[in-house]
Design an enzyme around this catalytic site. Structure first.
Site, PDB file in Angstrom:
ATOM      1  N   ASP A   1     -25.342  94.983 152.594  1.00  0.00           N
ATOM      2  CA  ASP A   1     -25.941  95.141 153.916  1.00  0.00           C
ATOM      3  C   ASP A   1     -27.465  95.114 153.724  1.00  0.00           C
ATOM      4  O   ASP A   1     -27.955  95.328 152.609  1.00  0.00           O
ATOM      5  CB  ASP A   1     -25.486  96.494 154.486  1.00  0.00           C
ATOM      6  CG  ASP A   1     -26.237  96.871 155.735  1.00  0.00           C
ATOM      7  OD1 ASP A   1     -26.311  96.037 156.650  1.00  0.00           O
ATOM      8  OD2 ASP A   1     -26.751  98.010 155.796  1.00  0.00           O
TER       9      ASP A   1
ATOM     10  N   ASP B   1     -30.245  96.318 156.531  1.00  0.00           N
ATOM     11  CA  ASP B   1     -30.945  97.466 157.123  1.00  0.00           C
ATOM     12  C   ASP B   1     -30.409  98.783 156.587  1.00  0.00           C
ATOM     13  O   ASP B   1     -29.206  99.068 156.701  1.00  0.00           O
ATOM     14  CB  ASP B   1     -30.788  97.449 158.649  1.00  0.00           C
ATOM     15  CG  ASP B   1     -31.609  96.354 159.289  1.00  0.00           C
ATOM     16  OD1 ASP B   1     -32.808  96.276 158.976  1.00  0.00           O
ATOM     17  OD2 ASP B   1     -31.059  95.592 160.091  1.00  0.00           O
TER      18      ASP B   1
HETATM   19  C1  XBP Z   1     -28.380  96.886 161.599  1.00  0.00           C
HETATM   20  C2  XBP Z   1     -28.451  96.724 163.029  1.00  0.00           C
HETATM   21  C3  XBP Z   1     -29.500  95.869 163.616  1.00  0.00           C
HETATM   22  C4  XBP Z   1     -30.928  96.335 163.384  1.00  0.00           C
HETATM   23  C5  XBP Z   1     -31.879  95.582 164.249  1.00  0.00           C
HETATM   24  O1  XBP Z   1     -27.052  97.292 161.277  1.00  0.00           O
HETATM   25  O2  XBP Z   1     -27.640  97.252 163.766  1.00  0.00           O
HETATM   26  O3  XBP Z   1     -29.275  95.834 164.996  1.00  0.00           O
HETATM   27  O4  XBP Z   1     -31.040  97.701 163.712  1.00  0.00           O
HETATM   28  O5  XBP Z   1     -31.753  94.195 164.094  1.00  0.00           O
HETATM   29  P1  XBP Z   1     -26.429  96.954 159.839  1.00  0.00           P
HETATM   30  P2  XBP Z   1     -31.593  93.221 165.338  1.00  0.00           P
HETATM   31  O6  XBP Z   1     -27.322  97.592 158.830  1.00  0.00           O
HETATM   32  O7  XBP Z   1     -25.076  97.594 159.870  1.00  0.00           O
HETATM   33  O8  XBP Z   1     -26.351  95.447 159.709  1.00  0.00           O
HETATM   34  O9  XBP Z   1     -32.558  93.697 166.379  1.00  0.00           O
HETATM   35  O10 XBP Z   1     -31.936  91.854 164.804  1.00  0.00           O
HETATM   36  O11 XBP Z   1     -30.179  93.326 165.829  1.00  0.00           O
HETATM   37 MG    MG Z   2     -27.132  99.191 157.483  1.00  0.00          MG
END
Ligand code: XBP
Ligand code: MG
Length: 250
Positions: free
Chosen positions: A10, A12
């Protein structure tokens, strides 16, 4: 016995600590630029993270404070487009850095011949520049929210990564930071290591194969849940191989 052939990460909260001082800041600037009164505080944003995907998060928040659906339909895509540009600027300004120990782990896995992939629900137009800036050439496959439009905890991002790698779930291990991510990995039948951060430390992470508080950069990691008795000092290639063997022989 199946060997671990790939690790799927993953982005973020896992490869990078990008939410509190990255996405949150970009969302707030977008609110300001479009003349909206909304600002997301550090704690409130932690709760909003339960809703994966920036557009879904914006829509849920604006809906909860009473904005009509028609207005949201117009506004959310504009807000999110501007937020994405602003987050790209934050990335270009080098303000998002790898979590401590991530670069060491990625190189360790690569040297041992383990293939690397990314499965995120984030938007491709910021994911790609972030990956090339921080991890150039390390990931063979990068699946984003644009490739797998159903957000985590749906397994589609992980399934797309396995398809692109040409592997079965038995050949790979997922690394996540959150409950939604863990559930997405498990729904794709992948074993999953969770590396928590400040926003996810309190999550119910039952079902994970290992829960630790970091990757191990100098210091020994704190092990929060270890159902297989792996007792790692840090995350490294031998640990991933051991976990792969364990889950496939069980
Ligand atoms: C990450 C997210 C994303 C980011 C923002 O979740 O939910 O929405 O917060 O990015 P994960 P965007 O780590 O589970 O992938 O604004 O491009 O959606
Ligand atoms: Mg994440």
């Amino acid at each position: 016995m199946t060997e671990t052939a790939a690790v799927i990460f993953d982005v973020d909260g896992t490869l990078v600590d990008s939410e509190r001082d990255g996405h949150r800041v970009a969302f707030n600037r977008a609110f300001e630029e479009l003349g909206l009164p909304d600002r997301w505080g550090v704690e409130e944003y932690g709760e909003l993270l339960e809703i994966t995907g920036g557009q879904r998060r914006l829509d849920a928040h604006l809906g909860a404070r009473g904005m009509a659906e028609e207005e949201r339909r117009q506004l959310v895509p504009r807000l999110h487009e501007r937020k994405t540009e602003l987050f790209r600027e934050i990335v270009a300004g080098d303000r998002i850095r790898p979590r401590p120990g991530v670069e060491r782990l990625l190189h360790d896995l690569r040297v041992t011949g383990i293939r690397l992939a990314v499965a995120t629900t984030g938007t491709r137009s910021w994911v790609e520049p972030l990956i090339s800036r921080l991890f150039d050439g390390l990931f063979e496959v990068v699946i984003t929210g644009d490739d797998a439009p159903v957000r985590k905890p749906d397994p589609s991002a992980f399934q797309a990564a396995l398809d692109r790698l040409g592997l079965r779930h038995r050949d790979a291990i997922a690394v996540e930071d959150s409950r939604n991510g863990l559930h997405a990995a498990r729904a794709a039948s992948l074993p999953c290591i969770v590396v928590v951060n400040g926003y996810t430390r309190h999550h119910d992470l039952r079902g994970a194969d290992l829960v630790v508080d970091g990757f191990g950069d100098g210091e020994t990691v704190a092990v929060l849940d270890d159902p297989h008795g792996l007792r790692p000092a840090r995350l490294d290639a031998p640990l991933f191989r051991r976990l792969g063997q364990l889950v496939n022989s069980g």
